[in-house]
Write a protein that holds these residues in place. Structure first.
Motif, mmCIF file in Angstrom:
data_model
loop_
_atom_site.group_PDB
_atom_site.id
_atom_site.type_symbol
_atom_site.label_atom_id
_atom_site.label_comp_id
_atom_site.label_asym_id
_atom_site.label_seq_id
_atom_site.Cartn_x
_atom_site.Cartn_y
_atom_site.Cartn_z
ATOM 1 N N ASP A 70 -31.911 6.714 -5.432
ATOM 2 C CA ASP A 70 -32.845 6.960 -6.539
ATOM 3 C C ASP A 70 -32.140 7.238 -7.871
ATOM 4 O O ASP A 70 -32.721 7.006 -8.939
ATOM 5 N N ALA A 71 -30.892 7.744 -7.829
ATOM 6 C CA ALA A 71 -30.192 8.092 -9.068
ATOM 7 C C ALA A 71 -29.343 6.953 -9.621
ATOM 8 O O ALA A 71 -28.754 7.086 -10.699
ATOM 9 N N VAL A 72 -29.249 5.847 -8.908
ATOM 10 C CA VAL A 72 -28.445 4.711 -9.361
ATOM 11 C C VAL A 72 -29.202 3.974 -10.457
ATOM 12 O O VAL A 72 -30.378 3.632 -10.296
ATOM 13 N N SER A 73 -28.518 3.718 -11.578
ATOM 14 C CA SER A 73 -29.228 3.170 -12.742
ATOM 15 C C SER A 73 -28.758 1.786 -13.174
ATOM 16 O O SER A 73 -29.469 1.111 -13.930
ATOM 17 N N THR A 74 -27.580 1.350 -12.735
ATOM 18 C CA THR A 74 -27.037 0.076 -13.238
ATOM 19 C C THR A 74 -26.936 -0.995 -12.162
ATOM 20 O O THR A 74 -26.513 -2.114 -12.455
ATOM 21 N N ILE A 75 -27.289 -0.679 -10.937
ATOM 22 C CA ILE A 75 -27.148 -1.612 -9.818
ATOM 23 C C ILE A 75 -28.505 -1.800 -9.171
ATOM 24 O O ILE A 75 -29.257 -0.836 -8.975
ATOM 25 N N GLU A 76 -28.800 -3.047 -8.803
ATOM 26 C CA GLU A 76 -30.067 -3.365 -8.172
ATOM 27 C C GLU A 76 -29.839 -4.068 -6.837
ATOM 28 O O GLU A 76 -28.765 -4.642 -6.605
ATOM 29 N N VAL A 77 -30.837 -4.006 -5.975
ATOM 30 C CA VAL A 77 -30.791 -4.761 -4.724
ATOM 31 C C VAL A 77 -30.575 -6.234 -5.060
ATOM 32 O O VAL A 77 -31.202 -6.784 -5.965
ATOM 33 N N GLY A 78 -29.633 -6.857 -4.333
ATOM 34 C CA GLY A 78 -29.316 -8.256 -4.565
ATOM 35 C C GLY A 78 -28.095 -8.486 -5.426
ATOM 36 O O GLY A 78 -27.585 -9.613 -5.500
ATOM 37 N N ASP A 79 -27.583 -7.419 -6.102
ATOM 38 C CA ASP A 79 -26.383 -7.574 -6.925
ATOM 39 C C ASP A 79 -25.168 -7.839 -6.045
ATOM 40 O O ASP A 79 -25.035 -7.284 -4.942
ATOM 41 N N ARG A 80 -24.290 -8.662 -6.548
ATOM 42 C CA ARG A 80 -23.014 -8.957 -5.879
ATOM 43 C C ARG A 80 -21.938 -8.080 -6.502
ATOM 44 O O ARG A 80 -21.756 -8.084 -7.730
ATOM 45 N N ILE A 81 -21.246 -7.299 -5.689
ATOM 46 C CA ILE A 81 -20.273 -6.344 -6.212
ATOM 47 C C ILE A 81 -18.995 -6.367 -5.382
ATOM 48 O O ILE A 81 -18.991 -6.761 -4.219
ATOM 49 N N VAL A 82 -17.900 -5.944 -6.008
ATOM 50 C CA VAL A 82 -16.646 -5.696 -5.311
ATOM 51 C C VAL A 82 -16.279 -4.241 -5.562
ATOM 52 O O VAL A 82 -16.528 -3.703 -6.648
ATOM 53 N N LEU A 83 -15.701 -3.590 -4.554
ATOM 54 C CA LEU A 83 -15.400 -2.155 -4.638
ATOM 55 C C LEU A 83 -13.907 -1.916 -4.754
ATOM 56 O O LEU A 83 -13.137 -2.457 -3.949
ATOM 57 N N PRO A 84 -13.459 -1.132 -5.727
ATOM 58 C CA PRO A 84 -12.077 -0.658 -5.682
ATOM 59 C C PRO A 84 -11.831 0.064 -4.355
ATOM 60 O O PRO A 84 -12.739 0.722 -3.827
ATOM 61 N N LEU A 143 -20.335 -8.738 -10.128
ATOM 62 C CA LEU A 143 -19.796 -10.087 -10.090
ATOM 63 C C LEU A 143 -20.915 -11.086 -10.375
ATOM 64 O O LEU A 143 -22.096 -10.779 -10.194
ATOM 65 N N PRO A 144 -20.565 -12.305 -10.790
ATOM 66 C CA PRO A 144 -21.590 -13.329 -10.975
ATOM 67 C C PRO A 144 -22.311 -13.625 -9.661
ATOM 68 O O PRO A 144 -21.737 -13.498 -8.578
ATOM 69 N N GLU A 145 -23.561 -14.036 -9.758
ATOM 70 C CA GLU A 145 -24.327 -14.391 -8.572
ATOM 71 C C GLU A 145 -23.710 -15.597 -7.865
ATOM 72 O O GLU A 145 -22.961 -16.362 -8.458
ATOM 73 N N GLY A 146 -24.086 -15.750 -6.602
ATOM 74 C CA GLY A 146 -23.599 -16.885 -5.832
ATOM 75 C C GLY A 146 -22.372 -16.537 -5.026
ATOM 76 O O GLY A 146 -22.111 -15.361 -4.743
ATOM 77 N N ASP A 147 -21.588 -17.557 -4.659
ATOM 78 C CA ASP A 147 -20.388 -17.303 -3.866
ATOM 79 C C ASP A 147 -19.131 -17.892 -4.497
ATOM 80 O O ASP A 147 -18.094 -17.993 -3.853
#
Length: 385
Positions: A70-84, A143-147
């Motif tokens: 609930d407190a996350v403000s910049t990320i949405e379901v479906g976003d593609r991300i990489v984690l340090p 990251l950009p959408e897609g693969d």
């Protein structure tokens, strides 16, 4: 869900474990698309740390967000991300100073946290179908959408930024020469980073021909095989009195060519200080060293009692005599990953040349064994759940 679970020395298995869930409002849960096997994982796999059975491995992770706190403000379901690989809070003094590898809030009693690694906090690894990401607004890189660029983006979790970090710890400047010990994932990425930063000459030291060939082909590095002759003498013969800068991308399990054993990587051949001492000899007076190879305060399989306590026989007198500087420590991935991502997107960088295998998660035990054996052609393994 399925995950890669440490069983004991030289033993991992793909087992059913509990799925992660949102535990704090600033968490997200990621559906993993790629997780990598890292050379640092081998230290645990080989029983050379204090890791206990039951750890889910995997600190190099990327995927698609499937749940958001609930407190996350910049990320949405479906976003593609990489984690340090670093888990960091974003607001402690070290994080505010871009030293996210040494966050003081995420791992009680230690400076720094990571996914799926011994003594680096309670964070389950991502060699699994899903992963919980704490402090997600701060830690996730979008990251950009897609693969597209999947293999290259996966390397933003650790080895590409860590290789870059090695050159920055050494303060490499355009036109300078550099020697890198270790042509594994981080060492080759350090050589590639040196090329991108305009190094005049790059030397890379290893004993595995396929690794040296990759560094020569993609990084314009001069390959130095330490099994054939003294690497210090080989580099000095090629470059006069020594190079300007140096990087240690090997760490405490370094092999000494003068020691004998039953195999190329027999622990009997180890000399934990040899790379540091070779670098001191290789780099010119007043040069700088970047040390990103892993060193630990406790090594159950060390060749002697002193090394078992993380105390090494370093030629500090020679370091002092030559007026050299050194920088150490794990990479603060967030200091570099955004810029490196943009270089990949714009076609200025493509570290995916180092990826040799993309395998289903079920093949993890086999690939750990092959990677640990330094099998020819097994350079960087990506796992796909």
């Amino acid at each position: 869900m399925e995950a890669v679970v440490y069983q004991g020395e030289h033993d991992v298995a793909v087992e059913e474990v509990d799925e992660p869930a949102i535990e704090h409002p600033n968490d997200v849960v990621v559906d993993i698309t790629t997780s990598c096997i890292c050379g640092s994982d081998l230290h645990m796999y080989e029983g050379r740390t204090d890791a206990e059975p039951g750890i889910v491995f995997g600190h190099e992770n990327m995927g698609i967000v499937e749940a958001v706190g609930d407190a996350v403000s910049t990320i949405e379901v479906g976003d593609r991300i990489v984690l340090p690989f670093n888990v960091a809070c974003g607001f402690c003094e070290n994080c505010e100073n871009n030293k996210t590898g040494f966050c003081t809030n995420v791992n009680e009693g230690f400076a720094g946290g990571a996914y799926g690694y011994v003594a680096m906090g309670p964070y389950q690894g991502g060699q699994a179908e899903k992963l919980r990401v704490p402090y997600a607004d701060f830690n996730a890189l979008q990251l950009p959408e897609g693969d597209e660029h999947e293999d290259s983006f996966a390397l933003l979790a650790d080895i590409f930024p860590t290789g870059w970090h090695g050159t920055r710890l050494a303060n490499l400047q355009p036109g300078e020469s550099i020697a890198i010990y270790g042509a594994g994932p981080v060492g080759t990425m350090a050589a590639y980073s040196a090329k991108l930063q305009g190094a005049s000459e790059i030397y890379i030291v290893d004993r595995v021909p396929s690794r040296l060939d990759l560094a020569e082909e993609h990084c314009d590095a001069h390959p130095i095989n330490f099994e054939e002759a003294d690497p210090v003498e080989q580099i000095k013969e090629a470059h006069g009195g020594g190079v300007d800068k140096g990087v240690d991308a090997v760490g405490y399990q370094a092999i000494d060519a003068d020691k004998e054993g039953d195999s190329a990587y027999d622990p009997a051949r180890e000399n934990p200080a040899i790379v540091l001492n070779n670098l001191i000899q290789t780099v010119r007076p007043t040069g700088q060293l970047g040390i990103v190879g892993l060193y630990v305060p406790s090594d159950p399989g060390a060749p002697d009692q002193m090394a078992g306590q993380g105390r090494l026989g370093i030629d500090f007198g020679k370091l002092f005599e030559k007026g050299q500087k050194l920088g150490t420590g794990q990479c603060d991935v967030k200091s570099y990953n955004r810029r490196l991502r943009d270089m990949i997107i714009e076609g200025r960088a493509d570290p995916s040349f180092y990826v040799s295998h993309r395998e289903p998660l079920s093949n993890a035990p086999e690939m750990y064994e092959r990677f640990d054996n330094r099998e020819e052609g097994v350079t960087k393994v990506l796992l796909e759940p």
